[in-house]
Design a protein around this motif. Sequence first.
Motif, mmCIF file in Angstrom:
data_model
loop_
_atom_site.group_PDB
_atom_site.id
_atom_site.type_symbol
_atom_site.label_atom_id
_atom_site.label_comp_id
_atom_site.label_asym_id
_atom_site.label_seq_id
_atom_site.Cartn_x
_atom_site.Cartn_y
_atom_site.Cartn_z
ATOM 1 N N PRO A 31 0.862 -1.109 0.118
ATOM 2 C CA PRO A 31 -0.080 0.106 -0.068
ATOM 3 C C PRO A 31 0.761 1.273 -0.071
ATOM 4 N N ASN A 32 2.144 1.165 0.507
ATOM 5 C CA ASN A 32 2.694 2.372 0.752
ATOM 6 C C ASN A 32 3.558 2.786 -0.680
ATOM 7 N N GLU A 33 3.346 1.865 -1.875
ATOM 8 C CA GLU A 33 3.761 2.154 -2.999
ATOM 9 C C GLU A 33 2.827 2.314 -4.025
ATOM 10 N N VAL A 34 1.632 2.595 -3.895
ATOM 11 C CA VAL A 34 0.275 2.938 -4.802
ATOM 12 C C VAL A 34 0.310 4.523 -4.945
ATOM 13 N N ASP A 35 0.098 5.068 -6.090
ATOM 14 C CA ASP A 35 -0.180 6.454 -6.387
ATOM 15 C C ASP A 35 -1.379 6.797 -6.292
ATOM 16 N N ILE A 36 -2.003 7.696 -5.305
ATOM 17 C CA ILE A 36 -3.295 8.140 -5.195
ATOM 18 C C ILE A 36 -3.485 9.675 -5.815
ATOM 19 N N THR A 37 -2.467 10.372 -6.417
ATOM 20 C CA THR A 37 -2.677 11.495 -6.897
ATOM 21 C C THR A 37 -3.774 11.760 -7.699
ATOM 22 N N PHE A 38 -4.547 13.232 -7.404
ATOM 23 C CA PHE A 38 -5.458 13.402 -8.156
ATOM 24 C C PHE A 38 -5.048 14.744 -8.870
ATOM 25 N N ARG A 39 -5.196 14.808 -10.257
ATOM 26 C CA ARG A 39 -4.896 15.881 -11.155
ATOM 27 C C ARG A 39 -6.041 16.641 -11.824
ATOM 28 N N LEU A 40 -6.249 17.758 -11.407
ATOM 29 C CA LEU A 40 -7.247 18.728 -11.671
ATOM 30 C C LEU A 40 -6.786 19.688 -13.217
ATOM 31 N N PRO A 41 -7.287 19.592 -14.228
ATOM 32 C CA PRO A 41 -6.709 20.115 -15.398
ATOM 33 C C PRO A 41 -6.882 21.850 -15.198
ATOM 34 N N ARG A 42 -5.756 22.351 -15.621
ATOM 35 C CA ARG A 42 -5.802 23.917 -15.821
ATOM 36 C C ARG A 42 -5.441 24.457 -17.122
ATOM 37 N N LYS A 43 -6.207 25.444 -17.504
ATOM 38 C CA LYS A 43 -5.950 26.252 -18.839
ATOM 39 C C LYS A 43 -4.441 26.525 -18.742
ATOM 40 N N ALA A 44 -3.584 26.465 -19.923
ATOM 41 C CA ALA A 44 -2.212 26.684 -20.312
ATOM 42 C C ALA A 44 -1.268 26.691 -18.965
ATOM 43 N N ALA A 45 -1.353 25.516 -18.186
ATOM 44 C CA ALA A 45 -0.879 25.500 -17.048
ATOM 45 C C ALA A 45 -0.803 23.930 -16.901
ATOM 46 N N GLU A 46 0.181 23.451 -16.055
ATOM 47 C CA GLU A 46 0.240 22.072 -15.316
ATOM 48 C C GLU A 46 -0.874 21.777 -14.510
ATOM 49 N N PRO A 47 -1.429 20.698 -14.469
ATOM 50 C CA PRO A 47 -2.672 20.408 -13.754
ATOM 51 C C PRO A 47 -2.469 20.598 -12.334
ATOM 52 N N LEU A 48 -3.319 20.971 -11.447
ATOM 53 C CA LEU A 48 -3.378 21.146 -9.983
ATOM 54 C C LEU A 48 -3.129 19.836 -9.488
ATOM 55 N N GLU A 49 -2.017 19.430 -8.958
ATOM 56 C CA GLU A 49 -1.982 18.183 -8.345
ATOM 57 C C GLU A 49 -2.464 18.199 -6.618
ATOM 58 N N LEU A 50 -3.304 17.175 -6.204
ATOM 59 C CA LEU A 50 -3.586 16.916 -5.044
ATOM 60 C C LEU A 50 -2.983 15.783 -4.468
ATOM 61 N N LYS A 51 -2.362 15.455 -3.564
ATOM 62 C CA LYS A 51 -1.635 14.351 -3.024
ATOM 63 C C LYS A 51 -2.762 13.261 -2.629
ATOM 64 N N ILE A 52 -3.874 13.740 -2.279
ATOM 65 C CA ILE A 52 -4.849 12.749 -2.076
ATOM 66 C C ILE A 52 -6.191 13.190 -2.768
ATOM 67 N N PRO A 53 -7.192 12.238 -3.207
ATOM 68 C CA PRO A 53 -8.143 12.649 -4.301
ATOM 69 C C PRO A 53 -9.498 12.656 -3.550
ATOM 70 N N ILE A 54 -9.237 13.603 -2.373
ATOM 71 C CA ILE A 54 -10.754 13.923 -1.483
ATOM 72 C C ILE A 54 -10.734 15.317 -1.476
ATOM 73 N N LEU A 55 -11.756 15.800 -1.660
ATOM 74 C CA LEU A 55 -12.323 17.169 -1.570
ATOM 75 C C LEU A 55 -13.200 17.253 -0.370
ATOM 76 N N ALA A 56 -13.434 18.298 0.433
ATOM 77 C CA ALA A 56 -14.236 18.564 1.393
ATOM 78 C C ALA A 56 -15.585 19.402 1.002
ATOM 79 N N SER A 57 -16.625 18.963 1.259
ATOM 80 C CA SER A 57 -17.818 19.509 0.484
ATOM 81 C C SER A 57 -17.978 21.151 1.071
#
Length: 392
Positions: A31-57
């Motif tokens: 489990p320590n070797e899996v990648d759970i990064t979430f990437r949110l696309p952005r215009k004319a820029a690299e995606p916004l990367e979140l280390k964990i794929p969770i958003l708070a409502s």
Amino acid sequence: MGMWIGRNRKARVTYGFDEIALVPGRVTINPNEVDITFRLPRKAAEPLELKIPILASAMDGVVDVGFAIAMNKLGGLAVLNLEGVQTRYKNPQEVLEKIVEASKSEITALLQRIYQEPIQQDLIAARVRQIKDAGVVAAVSSIPQRAAEFGRIAQEAGADVFVVQSTVSTVRHISSEYQSLDLEKFCREMRIPVIVGNTVGYDVTLEIMECGPAAVLVGVGPGAACTSRGVLGLGVPQVTATVDCAAARDAYFKKTSRYVPIITDGGMSRGGDVCKALACGADAVMVGSAFAKAHEAPGRGYHWGMATPHANLPRGTRIKVGATGSLKQILFGPAEVDDGSQNLLGAITTCMGNVGARNLPEFQQTEIIIAPSIRTEGKIFQTVQNVGMGTS
């Protein structure tokens, strides 16, 4: 497709989290070797990367400025509601205190009065700047009717993500009372990523994606504090909704080569629910009630739906979830409760390891079975004693 429910009328069979299970894989991974990064696309820029794929409502009992800062520093993203108490009152703590202390008989009327106070535009910019001053990502939300106005203010104040959120989102909204949001124009003119929701259907998701959002929220009425399914009769269980919208995302990607993530929103109170949402095709999840239990949450162990102050049809309710631990505990542990509501990231990585998924795209290919008794099978003692998987 579907079953007959009466003469000349069919209905689809749909599924929620409690009715399915994930099948362990033929290969397992540390489990320590899996990648759970979430990437949110952005215009004319690299995606916004979140280390964990969770958003708070974006709910007042969950996210305030302090919570948003803490959540982002831990690797996730918290969305601040621009139509809540944070932008209606200069001192929202006093208002939150009234909500927490109100009796059951007076809470709905109190919420209606509280949310009748007009939104102060200067507070929108002020809250965004407070978050940005901490050196973290600022995400905010509003309903479609106020998105054009509030989006401009938030963007100029430095917001990084804008969420357009309503009970049900469509591209073609008809109204003679007010001007509908031109979603395609809004997404095109905003310089920052726009997340749009909520939806539950394949066709609607495709239409929304064609307007150019960075991501789409999935879910109508599954939240712990939401009563839209009871009051309005609307909703699709989250497993089916996620699978249908994931199919739309994949079809859109095949057609356009543009990948638009989907975010399952609501109905996940335990780590197992989050794992199932991701395995069903979600790229990330949005969670409310689990975070309402954090010591850092402004609701102090209470959680309420944001549709409660609707002038003509109040719905949503304040529920007591209890303050059970720190935000860090809820995300990373160590768990001090046995119901799966803490150490959500540990649940995700352990599940991915057990199904043999190295990353989220591989996790989305996990074998799924229909198993409506999976939570109760062999758990009679837990059920009788109301512990572990026997808790309601």
